[in-house]
Scaffold this motif. Sequence first.
Motif, PDB file in Angstrom:
ATOM      1  N   SER A 101       0.848  -1.189   0.000  1.00  0.00           N
ATOM      2  CA  SER A 101       0.000   0.000   0.000  1.00  0.00           C
ATOM      3  C   SER A 101       0.883   1.239   0.000  1.00  0.00           C
ATOM      4  O   SER A 101       2.109   1.154   0.139  1.00  0.00           O
ATOM      5  CB  SER A 101      -0.910   0.021   1.236  1.00  0.00           C
ATOM      6  N   GLU A 102       0.244   2.386  -0.121  1.00  0.00           N
ATOM      7  CA  GLU A 102       0.978   3.653  -0.112  1.00  0.00           C
ATOM      8  C   GLU A 102       1.691   3.874   1.218  1.00  0.00           C
ATOM      9  O   GLU A 102       2.866   4.254   1.259  1.00  0.00           O
ATOM     10  CB  GLU A 102       0.015   4.809  -0.377  1.00  0.00           C
ATOM     11  N   PHE A 103       0.981   3.636   2.324  1.00  0.00           N
ATOM     12  CA  PHE A 103       1.598   3.849   3.632  1.00  0.00           C
ATOM     13  C   PHE A 103       2.700   2.831   3.895  1.00  0.00           C
ATOM     14  O   PHE A 103       3.677   3.121   4.594  1.00  0.00           O
ATOM     15  CB  PHE A 103       0.546   3.776   4.746  1.00  0.00           C
ATOM     16  N   ASP A 104       2.539   1.638   3.357  1.00  0.00           N
ATOM     17  CA  ASP A 104       3.560   0.606   3.507  1.00  0.00           C
ATOM     18  C   ASP A 104       4.880   1.099   2.924  1.00  0.00           C
ATOM     19  O   ASP A 104       5.948   0.947   3.536  1.00  0.00           O
ATOM     20  CB  ASP A 104       3.097  -0.664   2.791  1.00  0.00           C
ATOM     21  N   GLU A 105       4.816   1.692   1.756  1.00  0.00           N
ATOM     22  CA  GLU A 105       6.016   2.239   1.128  1.00  0.00           C
ATOM     23  C   GLU A 105       6.552   3.437   1.913  1.00  0.00           C
ATOM     24  O   GLU A 105       7.760   3.578   2.117  1.00  0.00           O
ATOM     25  CB  GLU A 105       5.713   2.657  -0.311  1.00  0.00           C
ATOM     26  N   THR A 106       5.644   4.282   2.376  1.00  0.00           N
ATOM     27  CA  THR A 106       6.059   5.484   3.099  1.00  0.00           C
ATOM     28  C   THR A 106       6.824   5.147   4.372  1.00  0.00           C
ATOM     29  O   THR A 106       7.899   5.703   4.632  1.00  0.00           O
ATOM     30  CB  THR A 106       4.836   6.349   3.448  1.00  0.00           C
ATOM     31  N   GLY A 110     -16.526   6.812   7.375  1.00  0.00           N
ATOM     32  CA  GLY A 110     -15.840   8.018   6.933  1.00  0.00           C
ATOM     33  C   GLY A 110     -14.641   7.676   6.067  1.00  0.00           C
ATOM     34  O   GLY A 110     -14.372   6.515   5.762  1.00  0.00           O
ATOM     35  N   GLY A 111     -13.924   8.710   5.675  1.00  0.00           N
ATOM     36  CA  GLY A 111     -12.724   8.496   4.881  1.00  0.00           C
ATOM     37  C   GLY A 111     -13.019   7.936   3.505  1.00  0.00           C
ATOM     38  O   GLY A 111     -14.075   8.178   2.921  1.00  0.00           O
ATOM     39  N   GLU A 112     -12.093   7.153   2.991  1.00  0.00           N
ATOM     40  CA  GLU A 112     -12.223   6.543   1.673  1.00  0.00           C
ATOM     41  C   GLU A 112     -12.004   5.038   1.781  1.00  0.00           C
ATOM     42  O   GLU A 112     -11.433   4.547   2.757  1.00  0.00           O
ATOM     43  CB  GLU A 112     -11.200   7.150   0.709  1.00  0.00           C
ATOM     44  N   LYS A 113     -12.429   4.329   0.764  1.00  0.00           N
ATOM     45  CA  LYS A 113     -12.296   2.872   0.798  1.00  0.00           C
ATOM     46  C   LYS A 113     -10.831   2.444   0.861  1.00  0.00           C
ATOM     47  O   LYS A 113     -10.508   1.386   1.417  1.00  0.00           O
ATOM     48  CB  LYS A 113     -12.979   2.244  -0.412  1.00  0.00           C
ATOM     49  N   TRP A 114      -9.948   3.285   0.324  1.00  0.00           N
ATOM     50  CA  TRP A 114      -8.531   2.921   0.328  1.00  0.00           C
ATOM     51  C   TRP A 114      -7.959   2.911   1.737  1.00  0.00           C
ATOM     52  O   TRP A 114      -6.926   2.287   1.989  1.00  0.00           O
ATOM     53  CB  TRP A 114      -7.739   3.880  -0.565  1.00  0.00           C
ATOM     54  N   ASP A 115      -8.639   3.586   2.670  1.00  0.00           N
ATOM     55  CA  ASP A 115      -8.193   3.541   4.060  1.00  0.00           C
ATOM     56  C   ASP A 115      -8.365   2.137   4.636  1.00  0.00           C
ATOM     57  O   ASP A 115      -7.587   1.706   5.496  1.00  0.00           O
ATOM     58  CB  ASP A 115      -8.975   4.553   4.901  1.00  0.00           C
ATOM     59  N   LEU A 116      -9.389   1.415   4.166  1.00  0.00           N
ATOM     60  CA  LEU A 116      -9.572   0.025   4.582  1.00  0.00           C
ATOM     61  C   LEU A 116      -8.467  -0.850   3.996  1.00  0.00           C
ATOM     62  O   LEU A 116      -7.998  -1.794   4.643  1.00  0.00           O
ATOM     63  CB  LEU A 116     -10.944  -0.489   4.137  1.00  0.00           C
ATOM     64  N   TRP A 117      -8.075  -0.549   2.772  1.00  0.00           N
ATOM     65  CA  TRP A 117      -6.945  -1.262   2.149  1.00  0.00           C
ATOM     66  C   TRP A 117      -5.711  -1.126   3.036  1.00  0.00           C
ATOM     67  O   TRP A 117      -4.969  -2.091   3.249  1.00  0.00           O
ATOM     68  CB  TRP A 117      -6.690  -0.672   0.760  1.00  0.00           C
ATOM     69  N   GLU A 118      -5.497   0.093   3.557  1.00  0.00           N
ATOM     70  CA  GLU A 118      -4.329   0.328   4.403  1.00  0.00           C
ATOM     71  C   GLU A 118      -4.371  -0.527   5.668  1.00  0.00           C
ATOM     72  O   GLU A 118      -3.331  -1.017   6.129  1.00  0.00           O
ATOM     73  CB  GLU A 118      -4.235   1.808   4.773  1.00  0.00           C
ATOM     74  N   LEU A 119      -5.549  -0.704   6.233  1.00  0.00           N
ATOM     75  CA  LEU A 119      -5.662  -1.541   7.428  1.00  0.00           C
ATOM     76  C   LEU A 119      -5.351  -2.998   7.103  1.00  0.00           C
ATOM     77  O   LEU A 119      -4.675  -3.685   7.873  1.00  0.00           O
ATOM     78  CB  LEU A 119      -7.062  -1.406   8.030  1.00  0.00           C
TER      79      LEU A 119
END
Length: 235
Positions: free
Chosen positions: A12-17, A187-196
Motif C-alpha cells: 500500500s501507499e503507507f507501507d512504502e512510506t 468516513g474516509g475513503e475505501k482505500w483507508d480500509l486497504w491500508e488496514l
Amino acid sequence: MAVEATGVLYQSEFDETVFFEWFDKIAAVQSLGGEYRTVEIFLRAEAIDEDVLNEFVALYRRYHIDPAELQIFATHRLGSWFSSPDRFWHREIFDRPPPAEDRRNGELFSGDYPWSVAPTVGVHTKEWPLDLHVAHTPDHATLEATGVRFYSTLDEGAFFDWLDKNPQVKSYQGRQQTLYINVDINGGEKWDLWELAALYARYNIDMKELRVLNTGTFGPWFSDPEQWWHKAVFG
C-alpha cells in the motif's frame, strides 16, 4: 558504505512510506538512491553501531528482503560481532550464497525472501495496564490487534506511524497485550480500509479481526471476493 535492497514489494501507499521513513530514522543512513528495482542505501561507516545493525536486520526481515544483502556488514569494523554464530540471524544471512549479480534485472518480489527465523525470536511485544477501560464509539468499529511482535524500536514506531496516517483511525488504546483500534468505518475513503488490511498483513496480525470492517459504508467493496485480502479475512 552502501547496502542494497532489490525487488521490495509494497502492499500500500503507507507501507512504502513507512519503509523509507524507517531509513530516515537510522542515524547512520546518509542518503538513498535507486536504479531499476533496487534501493541503494548509503551509510556513514563510522556511525554504524550495534543498534544500526539491529535495525537493518529488523527492516529486511519485516519487508522480506534478501538476507544475503546484509552480508556486506561482515566487512565493517563490527563485522565479527554481526557475523558471530551467536547472532540469531547468522544462518539466515550467512548460510546462503551472496546476492546474484543480475538481481537488479530479475522479477524479484519481497515475498521471495520470507525469513525463516522463528517468529518468537528477536522480537518484543507491548504490555498495557490491565485495568485500562476501553471505550467504544457508536457507529465505529473496534479492531483488535493482539500480541503484535515487533523486531526493533523503529519497527514498533513504524507500526504506530502507519496507524496515525490513516484518517479512519480515530484513536487506539491498549489493555494487556491487545491494542484496540477505533475505526470510523463510515468516513474516509475505501482505500483507508486497504491500508488496514496491508498493515495487518505486514505485521502478521490475525486478518480475521478485520471482518468488522464489512459493516460500514465500504463493506461491499471490502468484502468483494476479488480483493487480495478476502481469503485471509473471510475464508
